[in-house]
Design a protein around this motif. Structure first.
Motif: not given
Length: 181
Positions: A84, A146, A149, A152
């Protein structure tokens, strides 16, 4: 002409439109299927390069295939590793041109078309999150996606690592302009 003749002609016109729309739909479905397979090939080539770079960070055997989801729609399914990114990139421009917001549910992927909607499932927790691919990356060796935030956090990722994931990507239809970058 008799009323029956007009009715028959009207019926033929309606049937012609039905067949035309049906064929147009079949052609569109085939185009989406072909695009999905082409995207899957591109994702697979990149995943093979990533798999070689993983070394001891290999959490799961990477795999990519074009499939059909539960609703019969074509998807690209990828198994790989996710990490992340957050505050260091917050506010910076993404590959799609928008500002990165670590609190949105977005992701960076090296090859999926920008604008692709994807469901990412943490294979350790079983938790899933829906994201939009709006950036390129990750740039860490051995990573396939990826997550922001927020995304994740939703699948239970810890802040200092990577997890094995399944990515189910619904590729945008051909000609929508989202595969230009």
């Amino acid at each position: 002409m008799h009323v029956r003749t007009y009715l028959l002609l009207g019926l033929l016109v309606v049937m012609g439109f039905i067949l035309w729309f049906r064929n147009d739909g079949v052609i569109a479905q085939e185009a989406v299927k072909q695009k999905t397979e082409a995207v899957a090939d591109k994702v697979e080539k990149k995943a093979e390069q990533t798999e070689k770079a993983e070394g001891k960070n290999d959490l799961v055997k990477d795999k990519v295939e074009a499939k059909t989801d539960a609703k019969g729609k074509p998807v690209v399914e990828q198994v790989g590793e996710a990490s992340w990114y957050g505050k260091d990139f917050h506010g910076k421009k993404t590959a799609s041109g928008e500002a990165f917001n670590q609190n949105d549910k977005t992701a960076a992927h090296p090859t999926l078309p920008l604008g692709t909607e994807a469901t990412v499932t943490n294979l350790e927790t079983g938790k899933s999150v829906d994201v939009e691919i709006n950036d390129r990356g990750p740039y860490t060796k051995g990573r396939d996606i990826d997550l922001s935030k927020e995304a994740a956090k939703e699948i239970g990722m810890k802040e200092d690592g990577a997890v094995p994931v399944k990515i189910e990507a619904k590729v945008p239809p051909p000609g929508d302009g989202k595969d230009a970058k």
